[in-house]
Design a protein around this motif. Sequence first.
Motif, short mmCIF file in Angstrom:
data_model
loop_
_atom_site.label_atom_id
_atom_site.label_comp_id
_atom_site.label_asym_id
_atom_site.label_seq_id
_atom_site.Cartn_x
_atom_site.Cartn_y
_atom_site.Cartn_z
N MET A 162 0.81 -1.19 0.00
CA MET A 162 0.00 0.00 0.00
C MET A 162 0.85 1.26 0.00
N ASN A 163 1.97 1.24 0.72
CA ASN A 163 2.83 2.41 0.76
C ASN A 163 3.45 2.71 -0.59
N HIS A 164 3.71 1.67 -1.40
CA HIS A 164 4.27 1.92 -2.72
C HIS A 164 3.28 2.68 -3.60
N ALA A 165 2.01 2.34 -3.49
CA ALA A 165 1.00 3.07 -4.24
C ALA A 165 0.93 4.52 -3.76
N ALA A 166 0.99 4.72 -2.45
CA ALA A 166 0.98 6.08 -1.91
C ALA A 166 2.20 6.85 -2.39
N GLY A 167 3.35 6.18 -2.44
CA GLY A 167 4.56 6.84 -2.93
C GLY A 167 4.44 7.23 -4.39
N ALA A 168 3.91 6.33 -5.21
CA ALA A 168 3.75 6.61 -6.63
C ALA A 168 2.80 7.79 -6.85
N LEU A 169 1.68 7.79 -6.15
CA LEU A 169 0.72 8.90 -6.28
C LEU A 169 1.32 10.21 -5.78
N THR A 170 2.12 10.12 -4.73
CA THR A 170 2.75 11.32 -4.19
C THR A 170 3.73 11.93 -5.18
N PHE A 171 4.55 11.09 -5.81
CA PHE A 171 5.52 11.63 -6.76
C PHE A 171 4.83 12.13 -8.03
N LEU A 172 3.69 11.56 -8.39
CA LEU A 172 2.88 12.12 -9.48
C LEU A 172 2.41 13.52 -9.09
N TRP A 173 1.87 13.64 -7.87
CA TRP A 173 1.40 14.92 -7.34
C TRP A 173 2.55 15.93 -7.32
N LEU A 174 3.69 15.54 -6.82
CA LEU A 174 4.85 16.42 -6.75
C LEU A 174 5.26 16.88 -8.14
N GLY A 175 5.28 15.98 -9.10
CA GLY A 175 5.64 16.34 -10.46
C GLY A 175 4.69 17.35 -11.07
N MET A 176 3.41 17.18 -10.77
CA MET A 176 2.41 18.13 -11.28
C MET A 176 2.65 19.52 -10.70
N VAL A 177 2.88 19.58 -9.39
CA VAL A 177 3.11 20.87 -8.74
C VAL A 177 4.36 21.54 -9.31
N LEU A 178 5.44 20.78 -9.43
CA LEU A 178 6.68 21.36 -9.96
C LEU A 178 6.49 21.85 -11.40
N LEU A 229 -7.56 28.96 -14.97
CA LEU A 229 -8.04 27.65 -15.43
C LEU A 229 -7.07 26.54 -15.05
N VAL A 230 -5.80 26.77 -15.27
CA VAL A 230 -4.79 25.74 -15.01
C VAL A 230 -4.72 25.43 -13.52
N PHE A 231 -4.70 26.47 -12.67
CA PHE A 231 -4.58 26.22 -11.24
C PHE A 231 -5.86 25.61 -10.65
N ARG A 232 -7.00 25.94 -11.21
CA ARG A 232 -8.24 25.29 -10.76
C ARG A 232 -8.17 23.79 -11.06
N ALA A 233 -7.74 23.45 -12.26
CA ALA A 233 -7.60 22.04 -12.64
C ALA A 233 -6.52 21.35 -11.80
N LEU A 234 -5.39 22.03 -11.59
CA LEU A 234 -4.32 21.45 -10.78
C LEU A 234 -4.81 21.19 -9.36
N ASN A 235 -5.49 22.15 -8.77
CA ASN A 235 -5.95 21.97 -7.39
C ASN A 235 -6.97 20.85 -7.27
N LEU A 236 -7.81 20.67 -8.27
CA LEU A 236 -8.75 19.54 -8.25
C LEU A 236 -7.99 18.21 -8.33
N ALA A 237 -7.01 18.15 -9.21
CA ALA A 237 -6.20 16.93 -9.33
C ALA A 237 -5.43 16.67 -8.04
N GLU A 238 -4.89 17.74 -7.44
CA GLU A 238 -4.17 17.60 -6.18
C GLU A 238 -5.09 17.07 -5.08
N ALA A 239 -6.30 17.59 -5.02
CA ALA A 239 -7.24 17.13 -3.99
C ALA A 239 -7.54 15.65 -4.17
N ALA A 240 -7.75 15.22 -5.40
CA ALA A 240 -8.03 13.80 -5.66
C ALA A 240 -6.83 12.94 -5.27
#
Length: 136
Positions: free
Chosen positions: A1-17, A44-55
């Motif tokens: 389960m932690n590996h999935a959390a790690g993968a999602l986290t690094f996806l999130w981090l990449g989007m923010v960067l 528009l971009v930050f609204r979409a980013l924040n929705l993706a981040e929340a998910a």
Amino acid sequence: MNHAAGALTFLWLGMVLAISFLEAPLKFRAPDVTIPIGLGIGRLVFRALNLAEAALGVAVLVLAIGGGSGAVLGFATGALVVLLAQVALIRPTLNRRSDRVLAGEDLPRSPAHFCYVGAEGVKVLVLLGLGISALV
């Protein structure tokens, strides 16, 4: 389960960067992109980013609750708190300012902008801690 959390986290981090530290500042340097056009795109971009981040944040939090370590749960909660502060406290001020700029007012950069960027920096650090703790 932690590996999935790690993968999602690094996806999130990449989007923010990619969005906050590459796309956002660069769009204003593109030829023919005016401040109003850049602000409209940014909203528009930050609204979409924040929705993706929340998910992504909720998914990581659910994974952490379902079997992650205390560190993963703490970092996930911290990242979501920073995101909530950005969306609920800082972005409304930025939206009001951008409304005024889009209406034709010439305004200096808002202190709220620096608060948002600072919060992004904090979130990046928290996400790094989250991703590393999830994969260790």
